[in-house]
Scaffold this active site. Structure first.
Site, PDB file in Angstrom:
ATOM      1  CG  HIS A   1      -0.143   0.151   2.530  1.00 31.91           C
ATOM      2  ND1 HIS A   1       0.594  -0.894   3.062  1.00 31.91           N
ATOM      3  CD2 HIS A   1       0.031   1.188   3.397  1.00 31.91           C
ATOM      4  CE1 HIS A   1       1.174  -0.510   4.187  1.00 31.91           C
ATOM      5  NE2 HIS A   1       0.851   0.755   4.408  1.00 31.91           N
TER       6      HIS A   1
ATOM      7  CG  ASP B   1       1.747   5.117   4.654  1.00 32.00           C
ATOM      8  OD1 ASP B   1       1.065   4.076   4.741  1.00 32.00           O
ATOM      9  OD2 ASP B   1       2.917   5.200   5.073  1.00 32.00           O
TER      10      ASP B   1
ATOM     11  CG  HIS C   1       5.202   1.000   2.708  1.00 29.81           C
ATOM     12  ND1 HIS C   1       4.645   2.129   2.147  1.00 29.81           N
ATOM     13  CD2 HIS C   1       4.669   0.920   3.951  1.00 29.81           C
ATOM     14  CE1 HIS C   1       3.816   2.706   3.002  1.00 29.81           C
ATOM     15  NE2 HIS C   1       3.807   1.981   4.103  1.00 29.81           N
TER      16      HIS C   1
ATOM     17  NE  ARG D   1       8.477  -4.475  10.766  1.00 27.12           N
ATOM     18  CZ  ARG D   1       9.498  -3.677  10.518  1.00 27.12           C
ATOM     19  NH1 ARG D   1      10.735  -4.109  10.728  1.00 27.12           N
ATOM     20  NH2 ARG D   1       9.308  -2.448  10.063  1.00 27.12           N
TER      21      ARG D   1
END
Length: 331
Positions: free
Chosen positions: A206, A208, A263, A273
Protein backbone atom coordinates in the site's frame (compact mmCIF):
# COMPACT_ATOMS: atom_id res chain seq x y z
CA UNK A 1 4.11 -13.63 22.68
CA UNK A 2 1.56 -15.12 20.30
CA UNK A 3 2.38 -18.62 19.00
CA UNK A 4 -0.37 -20.15 16.96
CA UNK A 5 -1.09 -23.77 16.16
CA UNK A 6 -1.62 -25.08 12.65
CA UNK A 7 -5.42 -24.92 13.05
CA UNK A 8 -5.07 -21.28 14.08
CA UNK A 9 -2.98 -20.66 10.99
CA UNK A 10 -5.60 -22.33 8.81
CA UNK A 11 -8.19 -20.03 10.35
CA UNK A 12 -6.49 -17.15 8.55
CA UNK A 13 -5.75 -18.95 5.30
CA UNK A 14 -6.83 -15.81 3.43
CA UNK A 15 -3.58 -14.13 4.52
CA UNK A 16 -1.36 -14.02 1.46
CA UNK A 17 2.19 -15.30 1.28
CA UNK A 18 5.20 -14.33 -0.79
CA UNK A 19 8.82 -15.39 -1.20
CA UNK A 20 11.10 -12.83 0.49
CA UNK A 21 14.07 -11.32 -1.37
CA UNK A 22 17.32 -13.17 -0.67
CA UNK A 23 19.30 -10.09 0.37
CA UNK A 24 18.88 -6.65 1.94
CA UNK A 25 18.89 -3.48 -0.11
CA UNK A 26 21.85 -1.33 0.97
CA UNK A 27 21.24 1.61 -1.36
CA UNK A 28 18.71 3.36 0.89
CA UNK A 29 19.29 7.14 1.03
CA UNK A 30 20.49 8.31 4.45
CA UNK A 31 19.79 11.87 5.62
CA UNK A 32 21.94 13.24 8.42
CA UNK A 33 20.02 16.04 10.12
CA UNK A 34 23.28 17.46 11.45
CA UNK A 35 24.41 18.09 7.87
CA UNK A 36 23.92 21.74 6.82
CA UNK A 37 22.92 20.57 3.35
CA UNK A 38 20.37 18.00 4.51
CA UNK A 39 17.66 19.69 2.41
CA UNK A 40 19.39 18.61 -0.82
CA UNK A 41 19.65 15.00 0.33
CA UNK A 42 15.99 14.97 1.35
CA UNK A 43 14.72 16.28 -2.00
CA UNK A 44 16.85 13.83 -4.00
CA UNK A 45 15.73 10.88 -1.85
CA UNK A 46 12.06 11.85 -2.22
CA UNK A 47 12.44 12.22 -5.99
CA UNK A 48 14.35 8.96 -6.45
CA UNK A 49 12.65 6.69 -3.91
CA UNK A 50 9.92 8.50 -1.95
CA UNK A 51 11.78 7.15 1.07
CA UNK A 52 14.85 7.75 3.22
CA UNK A 53 16.47 6.95 6.56
CA UNK A 54 17.15 9.70 9.11
CA UNK A 55 20.15 9.68 11.46
CA UNK A 56 21.22 12.26 14.04
CA UNK A 57 17.52 12.96 14.40
CA UNK A 58 17.49 14.27 17.97
CA UNK A 59 14.81 11.91 19.30
CA UNK A 60 16.09 10.49 22.61
CA UNK A 61 16.81 6.76 22.46
CA UNK A 62 15.24 6.27 25.89
CA UNK A 63 11.89 7.50 24.51
CA UNK A 64 12.02 4.78 21.84
CA UNK A 65 13.05 2.04 24.27
CA UNK A 66 10.44 2.96 26.90
CA UNK A 67 7.56 2.99 24.44
CA UNK A 68 8.71 -0.27 22.85
CA UNK A 69 8.75 -1.93 26.28
CA UNK A 70 5.28 -0.64 27.17
CA UNK A 71 3.87 -1.76 23.81
CA UNK A 72 5.33 -5.26 24.14
CA UNK A 73 3.89 -5.53 27.65
CA UNK A 74 0.47 -4.95 26.16
CA UNK A 75 0.84 -7.24 23.14
CA UNK A 76 2.06 -10.06 25.42
CA UNK A 77 -1.17 -9.96 27.45
CA UNK A 78 -3.75 -12.77 27.04
CA UNK A 79 -5.93 -12.26 23.98
CA UNK A 80 -9.06 -11.76 26.08
CA UNK A 81 -7.48 -8.76 27.84
CA UNK A 82 -6.31 -7.19 24.58
CA UNK A 83 -9.75 -7.63 23.04
CA UNK A 84 -11.18 -5.34 25.73
CA UNK A 85 -9.51 -2.45 23.89
CA UNK A 86 -11.27 -3.27 20.62
CA UNK A 87 -12.76 -3.57 18.16
CA UNK A 88 -11.16 -0.59 16.39
CA UNK A 89 -13.48 2.27 15.42
CA UNK A 90 -10.88 2.86 13.76
CA UNK A 91 -9.02 3.74 17.00
CA UNK A 92 -8.22 1.07 19.54
CA UNK A 93 -6.97 -2.50 19.29
CA UNK A 94 -7.32 -4.66 16.19
CA UNK A 95 -6.04 -8.04 15.08
CA UNK A 96 -5.61 -9.65 11.64
CA UNK A 97 -8.20 -7.50 9.88
CA UNK A 98 -6.89 -4.26 8.37
CA UNK A 99 -9.69 -1.85 7.63
CA UNK A 100 -13.29 -2.71 6.71
CA UNK A 101 -12.78 -3.91 3.14
CA UNK A 102 -11.44 -7.44 3.44
CA UNK A 103 -7.69 -6.90 3.88
CA UNK A 104 -6.05 -9.22 6.40
CA UNK A 105 -2.51 -9.71 7.66
CA UNK A 106 -0.39 -11.44 10.30
CA UNK A 107 -0.62 -8.43 12.60
CA UNK A 108 -2.15 -6.95 15.70
CA UNK A 109 -2.11 -3.24 16.37
CA UNK A 110 -3.20 -0.24 18.42
CA UNK A 111 -4.22 2.94 16.60
CA UNK A 112 -4.26 6.21 18.56
CA UNK A 113 -5.22 9.81 17.90
CA UNK A 114 -2.53 12.45 18.21
CA UNK A 115 -4.64 15.62 18.02
CA UNK A 116 -5.91 17.33 20.04
CA UNK A 117 -5.42 14.72 22.77
CA UNK A 118 -2.78 12.10 22.17
CA UNK A 119 -4.47 9.58 24.42
CA UNK A 120 -8.24 9.18 24.45
CA UNK A 121 -10.16 7.49 27.29
CA UNK A 122 -10.64 4.45 25.11
CA UNK A 123 -6.92 4.29 24.45
CA UNK A 124 -6.23 4.49 28.18
CA UNK A 125 -8.45 1.46 28.71
CA UNK A 126 -6.09 -0.38 26.37
CA UNK A 127 -3.48 -0.29 29.11
CA UNK A 128 -5.52 -0.83 32.30
CA UNK A 129 -2.59 -1.70 34.57
CA UNK A 130 -0.42 1.39 34.09
CA UNK A 131 -2.32 3.87 31.90
CA UNK A 132 -0.36 6.91 33.08
CA UNK A 133 2.97 5.22 32.36
CA UNK A 134 1.76 4.41 28.86
CA UNK A 135 0.37 7.93 28.38
CA UNK A 136 3.71 9.42 29.36
CA UNK A 137 5.68 7.08 27.08
CA UNK A 138 3.48 7.86 24.06
CA UNK A 139 3.37 11.61 24.66
CA UNK A 140 7.14 11.93 25.05
CA UNK A 141 7.80 9.83 21.96
CA UNK A 142 5.16 11.40 19.72
CA UNK A 143 6.07 14.96 20.75
CA UNK A 144 9.73 14.35 19.87
CA UNK A 145 8.84 12.67 16.57
CA UNK A 146 6.53 15.56 15.66
CA UNK A 147 9.35 18.05 16.19
CA UNK A 148 11.60 16.03 13.90
CA UNK A 149 8.79 15.82 11.32
CA UNK A 150 8.32 19.60 11.35
CA UNK A 151 12.04 20.03 10.73
CA UNK A 152 12.01 17.53 7.86
CA UNK A 153 9.07 19.25 6.17
CA UNK A 154 10.70 22.66 6.50
CA UNK A 155 13.90 21.31 4.97
CA UNK A 156 11.80 19.84 2.14
CA UNK A 157 10.24 23.26 1.56
CA UNK A 158 13.69 24.87 1.53
CA UNK A 159 14.96 22.32 -0.96
CA UNK A 160 11.94 22.76 -3.24
CA UNK A 161 11.89 26.55 -3.03
CA UNK A 162 8.46 26.65 -1.38
CA UNK A 163 7.68 29.82 0.58
CA UNK A 164 7.04 30.29 3.38
CA UNK A 165 9.22 27.43 4.64
CA UNK A 166 6.49 26.34 7.08
CA UNK A 167 3.95 25.83 4.28
CA UNK A 168 4.06 22.06 4.89
CA UNK A 169 4.96 21.87 8.56
CA UNK A 170 2.12 24.20 9.61
CA UNK A 171 -0.37 21.56 8.42
CA UNK A 172 0.98 19.13 11.02
CA UNK A 173 1.43 21.82 13.68
CA UNK A 174 -2.22 22.85 13.31
CA UNK A 175 -4.27 21.84 16.37
CA UNK A 176 -6.80 20.37 13.94
CA UNK A 177 -4.17 18.29 12.14
CA UNK A 178 -5.66 14.87 11.35
CA UNK A 179 -2.59 12.89 12.38
CA UNK A 180 -2.48 9.51 14.08
CA UNK A 181 -0.06 7.09 15.70
CA UNK A 182 0.06 3.34 15.25
CA UNK A 183 1.79 0.52 17.10
CA UNK A 184 2.08 -2.60 14.92
CA UNK A 185 3.00 -6.00 16.36
CA UNK A 186 3.90 -8.87 14.02
CA UNK A 187 4.10 -12.06 16.11
CA UNK A 188 6.59 -14.77 15.19
CA UNK A 189 5.04 -17.57 13.18
CA UNK A 190 6.89 -20.90 13.53
CA UNK A 191 4.38 -22.52 11.17
CA UNK A 192 6.00 -20.58 8.32
CA UNK A 193 8.23 -23.63 7.86
CA UNK A 194 5.23 -25.36 6.32
CA UNK A 195 4.95 -22.65 3.69
CA UNK A 196 7.96 -23.85 1.64
CA UNK A 197 10.16 -20.82 2.05
CA UNK A 198 7.35 -18.31 1.73
CA UNK A 199 6.42 -15.69 4.34
CA UNK A 200 3.01 -14.59 5.54
CA UNK A 201 2.11 -11.02 4.65
CA UNK A 202 1.98 -9.01 7.87
CA UNK A 203 0.69 -5.81 6.23
CA UNK A 204 -0.10 -5.87 2.52
CA UNK A 205 1.32 -3.56 -0.11
CA UNK A 206 0.00 0.00 0.00
CA UNK A 207 0.90 3.67 0.01
CA UNK A 208 0.11 5.96 2.92
CA UNK A 209 -2.52 8.63 2.18
CA UNK A 210 -1.15 11.33 4.52
CA UNK A 211 1.69 13.82 3.93
CA UNK A 212 4.50 11.81 5.51
CA UNK A 213 4.88 8.71 7.67
CA UNK A 214 7.64 8.35 10.25
CA UNK A 215 8.53 4.74 11.00
CA UNK A 216 10.68 3.30 13.77
CA UNK A 217 10.92 -0.45 14.44
CA UNK A 218 12.89 -2.90 16.51
CA UNK A 219 15.75 -4.84 14.91
CA UNK A 220 13.55 -7.49 13.28
CA UNK A 221 13.44 -7.35 9.49
CA UNK A 222 10.33 -7.58 7.34
CA UNK A 223 9.82 -4.06 6.00
CA UNK A 224 9.99 -3.94 2.20
CA UNK A 225 9.74 -1.17 -0.38
CA UNK A 226 8.82 -1.30 -4.05
CA UNK A 227 10.97 0.40 -6.66
CA UNK A 228 9.40 2.16 -9.65
CA UNK A 229 9.95 -0.97 -11.78
CA UNK A 230 7.98 -3.09 -9.32
CA UNK A 231 10.99 -4.80 -7.72
CA UNK A 232 10.54 -5.49 -4.01
CA UNK A 233 13.55 -4.87 -1.74
CA UNK A 234 14.05 -5.69 1.94
CA UNK A 235 15.10 -2.77 4.13
CA UNK A 236 17.78 -3.56 6.75
CA UNK A 237 16.29 -2.85 10.20
CA UNK A 238 17.84 -0.10 12.33
CA UNK A 239 16.21 0.48 15.71
CA UNK A 240 18.18 3.66 16.30
CA UNK A 241 17.02 5.48 13.16
CA UNK A 242 13.79 6.57 11.50
CA UNK A 243 12.45 5.77 8.04
CA UNK A 244 10.39 8.41 6.24
CA UNK A 245 7.75 7.58 3.62
CA UNK A 246 6.33 10.12 1.18
CA UNK A 247 2.53 9.96 1.35
CA UNK A 248 -0.08 10.41 -1.37
CA UNK A 249 -0.92 13.94 -0.23
CA UNK A 250 2.70 15.05 -0.56
CA UNK A 251 2.85 13.50 -4.02
CA UNK A 252 -0.06 15.72 -5.05
CA UNK A 253 1.34 18.82 -3.36
CA UNK A 254 4.61 18.42 -5.30
CA UNK A 255 2.65 17.71 -8.52
CA UNK A 256 4.19 14.27 -8.80
CA UNK A 257 7.79 15.38 -8.26
CA UNK A 258 7.82 13.24 -5.10
CA UNK A 259 6.19 9.81 -5.40
CA UNK A 260 4.41 8.11 -2.53
CA UNK A 261 6.13 4.90 -1.48
CA UNK A 262 4.53 1.50 -2.00
CA UNK A 263 5.57 -0.75 0.89
CA UNK A 264 4.60 -3.88 2.81
CA UNK A 265 5.69 -5.98 5.82
CA UNK A 266 6.41 -9.72 5.93
CA UNK A 267 6.09 -11.79 9.09
CA UNK A 268 9.19 -13.42 10.54
CA UNK A 269 9.12 -17.13 11.49
CA UNK A 270 11.13 -16.69 14.69
CA UNK A 271 11.22 -13.09 15.89
CA UNK A 272 8.69 -10.46 16.94
CA UNK A 273 8.60 -7.28 14.90
CA UNK A 274 7.31 -4.13 16.59
CA UNK A 275 6.94 -0.88 14.70
CA UNK A 276 5.75 2.61 15.65
CA UNK A 277 4.43 4.91 12.93
CA UNK A 278 3.46 8.56 13.14
CA UNK A 279 1.21 9.53 10.23
CA UNK A 280 1.34 13.28 9.64
CA UNK A 281 -1.90 14.49 8.11
CA UNK A 282 -3.42 17.93 7.45
CA UNK A 283 -6.69 19.28 8.91
CA UNK A 284 -9.76 17.61 7.42
CA UNK A 285 -10.86 20.75 5.55
CA UNK A 286 -7.42 21.44 4.07
CA UNK A 287 -7.41 21.66 0.27
CA UNK A 288 -4.80 19.38 -1.29
CA UNK A 289 -3.34 20.73 -4.52
CA UNK A 290 0.12 21.32 -6.02
CA UNK A 291 2.05 24.36 -4.83
CA UNK A 292 1.97 26.85 -7.75
CA UNK A 293 5.76 27.19 -7.66
CA UNK A 294 6.06 23.46 -8.46
CA UNK A 295 3.87 23.61 -11.57
CA UNK A 296 6.08 24.60 -14.50
CA UNK A 297 5.01 27.52 -16.69
CA UNK A 298 2.70 26.32 -19.41
CA UNK A 299 1.93 23.08 -17.57
CA UNK A 300 -1.12 22.10 -15.56
CA UNK A 301 -1.68 20.32 -12.30
CA UNK A 302 -1.70 16.54 -12.65
CA UNK A 303 -4.45 16.27 -10.04
CA UNK A 304 -7.89 17.60 -9.31
CA UNK A 305 -8.10 19.71 -6.16
CA UNK A 306 -9.68 17.94 -3.19
CA UNK A 307 -9.88 18.26 0.57
CA UNK A 308 -8.08 15.87 2.88
CA UNK A 309 -11.49 14.73 4.14
CA UNK A 310 -12.54 13.81 0.59
CA UNK A 311 -9.35 11.88 -0.07
CA UNK A 312 -9.32 10.16 3.31
CA UNK A 313 -12.94 9.10 2.87
CA UNK A 314 -12.19 7.71 -0.58
CA UNK A 315 -9.00 5.97 0.56
CA UNK A 316 -10.66 4.15 3.43
CA UNK A 317 -13.32 2.78 1.11
CA UNK A 318 -10.63 1.11 -1.00
CA UNK A 319 -8.47 -1.99 -0.65
CA UNK A 320 -4.87 -1.58 0.50
CA UNK A 321 -3.28 -2.24 -2.89
CA UNK A 322 -5.63 0.01 -4.89
CA UNK A 323 -4.30 3.05 -6.74
CA UNK A 324 -6.11 5.53 -4.52
CA UNK A 325 -4.87 8.60 -6.32
CA UNK A 326 -6.18 7.34 -9.65
CA UNK A 327 -9.62 8.79 -8.95
CA UNK A 328 -8.10 12.24 -8.47
CA UNK A 329 -5.78 12.34 -11.47
CA UNK A 330 -6.69 14.61 -14.36
CA UNK A 331 -7.29 12.73 -17.58
Amino acid sequence: MVVLSRPALDQFSLIKTCKPPATFFHGIPVVDLSNPDAKTSIVKACEDFGFFKVVNHGVPMEFMAKLEAEALNFFNLPQSEKDRAGPPDPFGYGSKRIGPNGDVGWIEYVLLKTNPDIISNKSLSTFPENPQIFRSAVEKYVTAVKMMSFELLELMADGLGIEPRNALSKLLRDEKSDSCFRLNHYPPCPELGALSGRNLIGFGEHTDPQIISVLRSNNTSGFQISLRDGTWLSVPPDQNSFFINVGDSLQVMTNGRFKSLKHRVLADPRKTRLSMIYFGGPPLNEKIAPFPCLVAQGEDSLYKEFTWWEYKTSAYKSRLADNRLGLFEKS
